[in-house]
Design an enzyme around this catalytic site. Structure first.
Site, short mmCIF file in Angstrom:
data_model
loop_
_atom_site.label_atom_id
_atom_site.label_comp_id
_atom_site.label_asym_id
_atom_site.label_seq_id
_atom_site.Cartn_x
_atom_site.Cartn_y
_atom_site.Cartn_z
N ASP A 103 35.25 5.93 45.19
CA ASP A 103 35.68 7.26 44.81
C ASP A 103 36.92 7.59 45.62
O ASP A 103 36.92 7.46 46.84
CB ASP A 103 34.56 8.26 45.16
CG ASP A 103 34.20 9.16 44.00
OD1 ASP A 103 35.05 9.96 43.60
OD2 ASP A 103 33.05 9.06 43.52
N HIS A 338 26.26 11.79 38.86
CA HIS A 338 25.71 12.68 39.88
C HIS A 338 25.99 14.15 39.61
O HIS A 338 25.57 15.01 40.39
CB HIS A 338 26.28 12.28 41.24
CG HIS A 338 27.77 12.50 41.30
ND1 HIS A 338 28.65 11.79 40.50
CD2 HIS A 338 28.52 13.35 42.02
CE1 HIS A 338 29.89 12.21 40.74
NE2 HIS A 338 29.84 13.15 41.66
N ASP A 339 26.72 14.46 38.56
CA ASP A 339 27.03 15.86 38.23
C ASP A 339 26.24 16.37 37.04
O ASP A 339 26.40 17.53 36.65
CB ASP A 339 28.54 16.00 37.93
CG ASP A 339 29.41 15.76 39.14
OD1 ASP A 339 28.97 16.09 40.26
OD2 ASP A 339 30.53 15.23 38.98
C1 GLC Z 1 33.98 16.09 41.38
C2 GLC Z 1 32.68 15.42 41.74
C3 GLC Z 1 31.64 16.48 42.00
C4 GLC Z 1 32.12 17.42 43.05
C5 GLC Z 1 33.45 18.04 42.63
C6 GLC Z 1 34.01 18.94 43.69
O1 GLC Z 1 33.88 16.74 40.16
O2 GLC Z 1 32.26 14.55 40.73
O3 GLC Z 1 30.44 15.90 42.42
O4 GLC Z 1 31.19 18.45 43.27
O5 GLC Z 1 34.36 17.00 42.38
O6 GLC Z 1 34.03 18.32 44.93
#
Ligand code: GLC
Ligand code: CA
Length: 540
Positions: A103, A338-339
């Site tokens: 990431d 994960h979202d």
């Molecule tokens: C991205 C990530 C998410 C996070 C967001 C803000 O969308 O996938 O998990 O909460 O960024 O940090």
């Protein structure tokens, strides 16, 4: 194994997302760590058979957003490991002929990052302009109406220097000012650091949030209905996000990333980037490939995540993407991350297998989310157990339920952590029945279905790179398509209903796999699907 020489690894690969905090704890603090990922590599490469790992953030983080608020982009959080552990993990992944994508968080830092601490110190600070500072309106209110994606204003008042700073997400994640050339250089240097260490690519986080309207214009209210495949984001949906993200200048940033990534690519190791781009208009979405295919290699295609689970809708997603792909571009699909709520909770356990058959047989790179190969379902949390900042604002939007620990076996804490340790999120109580060990022992389990399907995919040129064509004659409640090469003609037939349906195919054939894992028979021109059944068949 069939190696399609004209395909790059990331076009051929099945990517598996590991959310490291929830995968495997080895040092008894209840938080998954890199050593834990190392320990489970044989599961990923041999037992399951995926080709690439996407590792969610493992950088030092105060955990305001669990790794997405970062205090040092070039280090490993001491709770998760060290750079040495990271290097070992990368080596071991490569030793298994897998690839590692990490990431890359580009839009914001933690408010504890030294850059922001310095920026915040005074209006004269050398790093003041590295973040998005703006004056209050005459009445003291924020500079404009932009919202945080997690709810409330995106602007946070700094009493000491009497200005607001902007945060697209939590107030602990100040957005970087990508219009400042020093920021750009510093952030490209982060990518360089990990490319030098040997990673195969990046998942570029919150990619189209990078650049906003320089005039900070107010967003207009949103009166349009939500796109069919976009899920509700609560208060954030009240505006049309014209000015607070997706500024056309972001394309130039993606081109800069692409040049950097390409400069590290070799024939043995083509590097790769996929952007987190939530755009649901196909023409707009396709722009993120770049006019000359010179931006990130792919924008994530999230349309199947929010799509109502109906054959017509799913078909329209696939045809929408196929139709929008620029010439020479490669597509992708994903069902969970994960979202998002767990797949099996969104569409039901019976259909989760059907959806997985879809994901792994469409034309494009599939990304799987850890635990979905077991049909893991949303965890249920008490209010005190909520960790996610979004969930704290609005429990209905919380993401903890999809982040509960991986379920390895029936031992206490599911093999995720030792019995005496409290995991950072509660283990789903269904673990004694739903876990890797139990499902391996059960021939018709979801896990064995996924393993078998991955092997079929690995040995099929048609599935990896064949053409896609919708099968027009599929009956109501069913969606079916061809995947073909000159020598291989496959049909994938998916029954979305709890009734039997029957399909008429142009020739006889043989069932290669059923979601029910109980048939391999030859059939004449009629293929009968039972309730909630999907089949991959070879014609001829
Ligand atoms: C991205 C990530 C998410 C996070 C967001 C803000 O969308 O996938 O998990 O909460 O960024 O940090
Ligand atoms: Ca740990």
């Amino acid at each position: 194994m069939v190696n399609a020489p004209d395909q790059l690894w990331w076009q051929r690969a099945v990517i598996y997302q590991v959310y490291p905090r929830s995968f495997q704890d080895t040092n008894h603090d209840g938080i998954g760590d890199l050593e834990g990922v190392l320990r489970r590599l044989d599961y990923l490469s041999e037992t399951l058979g995926v080709d690439a790992v996407w590792l969610s953030p493992f950088y030092p983080s105060p955990d305001a957003d669990f790794g997405y608020d970062i205090t040092d982009f070039k280090a490993v959080d001491p709770r998760l490991g060290t750079l040495e552990t990271f290097d070992r993990l990368l080596r071991e992944i490569h030793a298994r002929h897998m690839r590692l994508i990490i990431d890359l968080v580009v839009t914001y830092t933690s408010d504890q990052h030294p850059w922001f601490i310095e920026s915040r110190r005074s209006r004269q600070s050398a790093k003041r302009d590295w973040f998005m500072w703006a004056d209050a309106k005459p009445d003291g209110s924020p500079p404009n109406n932009w919202l945080s994606a997690f709810g409330g204003s995106g602007w946070e008042w700094d009493a000491q220097t009497e200005q607001y700073y902007y945060h697209s997400f939590t107030k602990h994640q100040p957005d970087l000012n990508w219009r400042n050339p020093e920021v750009r250089e510093a952030m490209l240097d982060v990518a360089r650091f990990w490319l030098e260490r040997g990673v195969d690519g990046f998942r570029v986080d919150a990619a189209h949030w990078i650049l906003k309207d320089p005039e900070l214009r107010d967003n207009p209210p949103n009166t349009a209905p939500r796109p069919l495949v976009a899920r509700s984001l609560g208060e954030y949906d009240s505006q049309l996000h014209l000015y607070d993200k997706g500024h056309p200048d972001c394309h130039e940033v993606f081109r800069a990333y692409r040049r950097l990534i390409d400069s590290y690519s070799t024939p043995e190791q083509p590097r790769f980037a996929i952007g987190e781009i939530h755009v649901f208009d196909w023409q707009e979405w396709a722009k993120y490939y770049g006019v000359q295919l010179d931006e990130l290699h792919m924008p994530f295609n999230f349309a199947l995540v929010g799509a109502p689970w109906q054959p017509e809708v799913v078909r329209s997603v696939v045809e929408g993407m196929e139709g929008a792909l620029p010439h020479g571009a490669w597509g992708n699909y994903v069902l969970g991350n994960h979202d998002e709520a767990r797949l099996a909770s969104r569409i039901g356990e019976a259909q989760a297998r059907v959806a997985t058959l879809l994901l792994l047989t469409l034309r494009g790179t599939p990304t799987m989310y850890y635990g979905d190969e077991l049909g893991m379902v949303n965890g249920v949390l008490t209010p005190e157990q909520i960790r996610d900042p979004w969930g704290k604002n609005d429990p209905a939007l919380g993401r903890d339920p999809a982040r509960t620990p991986m379920q390895w076996d029936a031992s206490p804490n599911a093999g995720f952590c030792a019995e005496h340790v409290t995991p950072w999120l509660p283990v789903n109580p269904d673990y004694p029945m739903r876990n890797v060990a139990t499902q391996l022992a059960e021939p018709r389990s979801m896990l064995n279905f996924v393993r078998h399907l991955l092997r079929l995919r690995q040995n099929s040129r048609a599935l990896q790179q064949g053409t896609y064509r919708t099968l027009e004659s599929a009956p109501q409640g069913c969606y079916a398509y061809y995947r073909s090469t000159e020598s291989e003609r496959l049909v994938v037939a998916l029954n979305f209903t709890d009734q039997e349906v029957s399909l008429h195919l142009p020739s006889s054939g043989r069932v290669l796999i059923s979601t029910h894992m109980d048939r391999n028979e030859r059939f004449e021109r009629e293929l009968v699907l039972r309730a909630d059944e999907g089949c991959l068949v070879a014609l001829g």
